[in-house]
Design a protein around this motif. Structure first.
Motif, mmCIF file in Angstrom:
data_model
loop_
_atom_site.group_PDB
_atom_site.id
_atom_site.type_symbol
_atom_site.label_atom_id
_atom_site.label_comp_id
_atom_site.label_asym_id
_atom_site.label_seq_id
_atom_site.Cartn_x
_atom_site.Cartn_y
_atom_site.Cartn_z
ATOM 1 N N ARG A 59 32.785 57.290 28.789
ATOM 2 C CA ARG A 59 32.650 58.705 29.090
ATOM 3 C C ARG A 59 32.146 58.867 30.521
ATOM 4 N NH1 ARG A 59 32.463 62.978 25.755
ATOM 5 N NH2 ARG A 59 32.187 61.662 23.919
ATOM 6 N N GLY A 60 32.940 59.529 31.341
ATOM 7 C CA GLY A 60 32.624 59.631 32.757
ATOM 8 C C GLY A 60 31.271 60.227 33.048
ATOM 9 N N GLN A 66 24.174 57.279 34.608
ATOM 10 C CA GLN A 66 23.604 55.934 34.747
ATOM 11 C C GLN A 66 23.683 55.413 36.175
ATOM 12 O OE1 GLN A 66 25.955 53.856 31.859
ATOM 13 N NE2 GLN A 66 24.683 54.476 30.116
ATOM 14 N N GLY A 67 24.150 56.255 37.090
ATOM 15 C CA GLY A 67 24.132 55.865 38.494
ATOM 16 C C GLY A 67 25.474 55.684 39.159
ATOM 17 N N ALA A 71 32.875 60.846 40.617
ATOM 18 C CA ALA A 71 34.334 60.793 40.692
ATOM 19 C C ALA A 71 34.855 59.457 40.156
ATOM 20 C CB ALA A 71 34.808 61.010 42.124
ATOM 21 N N SER A 72 34.217 58.355 40.554
ATOM 22 C CA SER A 72 34.645 57.041 40.072
ATOM 23 C C SER A 72 34.472 56.931 38.564
ATOM 24 C CB SER A 72 33.845 55.932 40.767
ATOM 25 O OG SER A 72 34.103 55.923 42.161
ATOM 26 N N ALA A 73 33.349 57.445 38.045
ATOM 27 C CA ALA A 73 33.097 57.392 36.605
ATOM 28 C C ALA A 73 34.159 58.191 35.848
ATOM 29 C CB ALA A 73 31.704 57.919 36.307
#
Length: 240
Positions: A59-60, A66-67, A71-73
């Protein structure tokens, strides 16, 4: 309370539903059961397209907390939806249903790119279309994707299959005596922040007059019942 019949629908499935009784990943038995229910809806004459979430894998927004860069998540979460879409496609094709996966992030070796006119044509030919990789952009959830694709496909309604049997005024899993609604108005949902779907998804359905039907997909056979106007569900429309 009777609900209207819908022909072309978009079915939104949360990724968590695909876990079945597991704590993570994809449960083949659960996916096969969902495929059978989708097949029953198809046999009843409904045209179907599907959006699957990715929360059973990644889940993005949780990754961002979590850091990870948000966008990457979110892109990582989109890839999780592709995995779920391919699993559901496999289960549907094993029982003889023509299915196409279209991804908003092009990956030609595993599925088609999302092309609206091609998706419409697939549905006209009786195929089930699964839309993967969200909108293709970060900061948007698969709820918003479902509302967007429902509008683009000219769907009669958006059916959201969750782990609860409708919309409540509080989380029924946490609040004893939470009130369930049979029907709601879009503006009431937004004003009271009832969390049917993301606000952007609710507003998009409101502006395009696409009813949202929220029901419990974990109850076997419930999809068919709700499509037939029975079962237990909450319908959100532009009229109270």
């Amino acid at each position: 309370m009777s609900r209207p019949q819908f022909n072309r629908i978009l079915l939104k499935l949360s990724g968590e539903v695909l876990m079945g009784k597991n704590q993570f990943g994809i449960d083949p038995e659960m996916v096969a059961r969902l495929a059978r229910e989708i097949a029953e809806a198809k046999e009843a004459g409904h045209e179907l397209c599907i959006v699957v979430g990715g929360g059973n894998i990644y889940r993005g927004i949780a990754g961002a907390a979590q850091g990870f860069d948000r966008a990457s998540a979110d892109y990582m979460g989109m890839l999780a939806t592709v995995m779920n879409s391919l699993a559901l496609q496999n289960a549907l094709e094993q029982i003889g249903l023509d299915t196409r996966v279209q991804s908003a992030i092009p990956m030609a070796t595993v599925c088609e790119p999302y092309i609206r006119r091609r998706a419409v044509r697939h549905m006209e030919k009786g195929r089930i279309v699964i839309f993967a990789a969200g909108t293709g952009s970060p900061y948007f959830t698969t709820d918003t994707t479902a509302a967007l694709r429902a509008a683009e496909m000219n769907c009669d309604a958006l059916f959201k299959g969750t782990s609860v049997d409708g919309v409540y005024d509080a989380d029924p899993k946490k609040v004893e005596g939470a009130k369930r609604y049979d029907s709601l108005d879009f503006n009431r949902v937004l004003a009271d922040n009832l969390r049917v779907m993301d606000a952007s998804a609710v507003a998009l359905c409101r502006d395009n007059n696409i009813p949202i039907v929220v029901f419990n997909i974990r109850d076997e056979g419930n999809l068919t019942q709700v499509l037939d106007g029975g079962g237990t569900a909450t319908i959100v429309t532009n009229e109270e």
